[in-house]
Design an enzyme around this catalytic site. Sequence first.
Site, short mmCIF file in Angstrom:
data_model
loop_
_atom_site.label_atom_id
_atom_site.label_comp_id
_atom_site.label_asym_id
_atom_site.label_seq_id
_atom_site.Cartn_x
_atom_site.Cartn_y
_atom_site.Cartn_z
CG ASP A 312 -2.22 0.85 0.90
OD1 ASP A 312 -2.18 1.67 -0.04
OD2 ASP A 312 -3.21 0.73 1.64
CD GLU A 513 -6.27 6.05 2.55
OE1 GLU A 513 -5.34 5.64 3.25
OE2 GLU A 513 -6.13 6.35 1.35
C1 BGC Z 1 -5.09 3.24 0.24
C2 BGC Z 1 -5.38 2.16 -0.76
C3 BGC Z 1 -5.28 2.69 -2.15
C4 BGC Z 1 -3.93 3.34 -2.36
C5 BGC Z 1 -3.74 3.92 -3.74
C6 BGC Z 1 -3.83 3.97 -0.08
O1 BGC Z 1 -3.66 5.06 0.74
O2 BGC Z 1 -5.00 2.66 1.52
O3 BGC Z 1 -6.67 1.63 -0.53
O4 BGC Z 1 -5.51 1.68 -3.08
O5 BGC Z 1 -3.76 4.37 -1.42
O6 BGC Z 1 -4.50 5.06 -3.93
C1 BGC Z 2 -3.06 9.76 -2.53
C2 BGC Z 2 -3.94 8.60 -2.20
C3 BGC Z 2 -3.32 7.85 -1.10
C4 BGC Z 2 -3.01 8.77 0.07
C5 BGC Z 2 -2.36 8.01 1.18
C6 BGC Z 2 -2.81 10.60 -1.30
O1 BGC Z 2 -1.98 11.67 -1.60
O2 BGC Z 2 -3.67 10.52 -3.52
O3 BGC Z 2 -4.13 7.75 -3.29
O4 BGC Z 2 -4.18 6.84 -0.71
O5 BGC Z 2 -2.22 9.85 -0.32
O6 BGC Z 2 -1.55 8.79 1.98
#
Ligand code: BGC
Ligand code: BGC
Length: 627
Positions: A312, A513
């Site tokens: 991730d 998140e």
């Molecule tokens: C999330 C994932 C996601 C990834 C890419 C992460 O922060 O936990 O679910 O697929 O970002 O965007």
């Molecule tokens: C990204 C997301 C990711 C997240 C996690 C964002 O900047 O766009 O895809 O899940 O950071 O920290």
Amino acid sequence: MYRLPLRVLAAGILSTPLLSLAAELPYRDPALPVEQRVSDLLSRMTLDEKLGQMLMGARDWVGPEQMKKLNMGTLLSGGGSVPRPNTVNGWVAMMKGYQDAARSTRLGIPVLYGIDSTHGFAHLPGATVFPQLVGMAATRDEALVRRAGEITAREMSAAALYWTFGPMVSVVDDIRWGRSYEAFGENTELVSRLGAAFTEGFQGGLKVYGPKAVRPIATAKHFIGDGGVAFGSSDFAMAGGRSKLDRGDTRGDNAALLARHLPPYKAQVDAGVRSVMASFSSWNGTPMHANPHLLNDVLRKQLGFTGLIVSDWEAVQLLPGSFDTQVATATNAGIDVLMEPQKTAEVLAALRKGVTDKLIPQQRIDQAVSNILRVKFEMGLFEHAGPVEAAQAGVGSAEHRQVARELVRKSLVLLKNDAALPLKRKQHILVAGEHADDLGLQSGGWTLEWQGFFDNNTRLPGATTIIDGLSNVGGASTKIDFDPNGQFAKKVASAASPADVAIVAVGERPYSEWLGDRSAAELSLSADDLALIARMRPLARKLVLVLVSGRPLILGDALKKSDAVVAAWLPGSEGAGVADVLFGDAPFTGKLPYAWPKDAASFKAASAPADERRASLLFEVGYGLAK
Ligand code: BGC
Ligand code: BGC
């Protein structure tokens, strides 16, 4: 599984020039078995070419030149990361740039591009936005969820995108978690069943375009136990928010935890899922990105998973030790693709050092690269990485929106109804609440932006708000007055001269998140929402409360003050589906995927002792009135 027969079929149809080239290089011959192509290609690769396959860049930091320079195997769009212009053609042009660069490398290995199309290709204005998974779960309708998967794959394929980071198959223990809306609920069996239906639909969704179309891949995430984290086991601050559960620790008896969280992955592997994302969370104290037992012994050996495992976003950097150590630990634990989009060159250096210093066995690298190449060959990416032109007319089409609208209808859960619903044509209806007229609020996180958006309905062309839906479905004979703040002139409605019905649409603002982690008290309707209900109460004979939220909210007084209460979840682009059911054109069939808490003081997570949990609930899982 459809892979074998299709490959045989494809071999028969391919044109001669490609076959003669194929004769020169076995890995380029689509008629050969995938494993033979994998070992042939692997045998031709230098160490740096192999390590490049394991890197994942992001369009924000890595253009085609840099991708080519590092022999990068995969890329992604993070939430809200889109090309300009953000149109189908804009995506096609961007992908052409990357694929052309990939093809011009020594071995011409196509790049695999991932994106979170968690509820439709919701990065693109004009695409069909499905209800978030919590709403899909309320439908309990596998066939419809499969259709949503198919349509998502088709709309993405128009843009030459073939890898989604979904479905999320978390079994959610605690709705205070900010990702509850991205999941199919708290019941292991339901999560397993619907998750498998989505994956089958998505991965099989392009078969209609014939054997030359790519076989797209889904991602089961986040392996494992992301939804089982203990409240308070996580505490970090980023992007202006502090976590309570997200990225925390899943604790308890190992066998019991596996019984609860593993079946959805078994169902995914059985459905043929080709990618799995490791979880930010830990499992009884061991970070999942450093957990060879669960990644190898359980996921690969016990369940028989043969696809690729992706880390991730920057999760590797949360492991103990220096960056080099973190990369080695994750790679040795079984991570094949490293989603470290801001540090691709550093990851390459760390991998190289790990191999040189014998911290990472060469054989682990070969295995990781084989997993990645296997998936690329199976997909047919070497043969056709471009867009499916036949899919382009379908993006946001009436046919696709009809399926989304059907999902919305079936997702609505009727929690209470004292003769207020269905609405009748010819009634005078007041509508209040910002959620009645806001496409961003009704779509939730991961819609155009990582954190979603609100207050700009022009951003989702072709979509319908709830108030649009009520007006259209109600038709000319129904008199509807709308004010987001419930400020109606005396001549419209008053206590002395009330309307027939007031609909009050309230709920949550989008988040994703850890920014959606809440305390139980914070799950209560806001003071503003309660004030709005109080203001509307005397203005109509019946009050219908419509909740637009990613999870159950604590109702307090609002339950008594409302004649009817409807959980509409986060319906997405088709607000008319809400109106269809409110007007009785479609029946209420939705059932709760999460139990509904009574109040903040007695709040209990699903894993609490059964009697305590039951005593804390207003409605059990599966509750939902028919009328
Ligand atoms: C999330 C994932 C996601 C990834 C890419 C992460 O922060 O936990 O679910 O697929 O970002 O965007
Ligand atoms: C990204 C997301 C990711 C997240 C996690 C964002 O900047 O766009 O895809 O899940 O950071 O920290």
